[in-house]
Design a protein around this motif. Structure first.
Motif, PDB file in Angstrom:
ATOM      1  N   SER A 110      18.563  -9.474 -12.186  1.00  0.00           N
ATOM      2  CA  SER A 110      17.240  -9.409 -11.570  1.00  0.00           C
ATOM      3  C   SER A 110      16.284  -8.558 -12.394  1.00  0.00           C
ATOM      4  O   SER A 110      15.078  -8.643 -12.216  1.00  0.00           O
ATOM      5  CB  SER A 110      17.338  -8.864 -10.136  1.00  0.00           C
ATOM      6  N   LYS A 129      12.534  -9.910 -12.381  1.00  0.00           N
ATOM      7  CA  LYS A 129      12.234 -11.158 -11.678  1.00  0.00           C
ATOM      8  C   LYS A 129      11.356 -10.837 -10.478  1.00  0.00           C
ATOM      9  O   LYS A 129      11.579  -9.847  -9.792  1.00  0.00           O
ATOM     10  CB  LYS A 129      13.507 -11.846 -11.190  1.00  0.00           C
ATOM     11  N   GLY A 133      10.049 -16.382  -8.763  1.00  0.00           N
ATOM     12  CA  GLY A 133      11.008 -16.814  -9.769  1.00  0.00           C
ATOM     13  C   GLY A 133      10.564 -16.537 -11.197  1.00  0.00           C
ATOM     14  O   GLY A 133      11.343 -16.712 -12.128  1.00  0.00           O
TER      15      GLY A 133
END
Length: 149
Positions: A110, A129, A133
């Motif tokens: 992430s 992230k 997305g």
């Protein structure tokens, strides 16, 4: 082979335990194949060997996960390429790093941040992230180095 068939075959190779598994020496090629077919987000399990090295407080990368012997061979050090060049995405865009391409491959992560040493100085990268997305990317490069995203 390419497309859907290549992706399906790679997924099978990564999940079918009856198939011979990739050795540490060949891990670089496995990661390149996984990246090429768009399955880098499924590499979490592939990092287990390197996570175990950290847990065991090893100071060099092992040659295999059976004897865990290490003679400091380069083939165990996939992580030294993978993290700066793929996860952070820093690669030369021109010879000698006159310019730098920054194109992270987040996979299952992430966020990531780090510094990559180049012949022209240190390139700092951090990314995270976001909900839609996409990636919030920040790059700091030494004066005189152009970078492209």
């Amino acid at each position: 082979m390419s497309g859907t068939k290549a992706t399906e075959l790679m997924e099978l190779a990564m999940t079918d335990e009856t198939l011979a598994q990739c050795s540490v020496a060949m891990a670089y090629y496995l990661f390149r194949a996984v990246e090429k077919v768009g399955l880098y987000h499924k590499t979490d399990e592939l990092w287990t060997l390197w996570r175990q090295m950290l847990v065991k407080k090893l100071t060099t990368c092992v040659e295999d996960d059976v004897t865990e012997r290490s003679d400091c061979h380069a083939w165990g050090s996939l992580i030294l390429y993978e993290l700066p060049a793929i996860v952070l995405g820093v690669q030369p865009a021109e010879p000698g790093y006159s310019s730098v391409k920054v194109s992270p491959t987040p996979g299952y992560l992430s966020w990531a941040k780090g510094e990559v040493i180049t012949p022209k100085g240190i390139v700092k990268v951090s990314w995270e992230k976001v909900e839609d997305g996409s990636i919030d990317l920040k790059v700091e490069a030494p004066e005189g180095i152009k970078y492209v995203i």
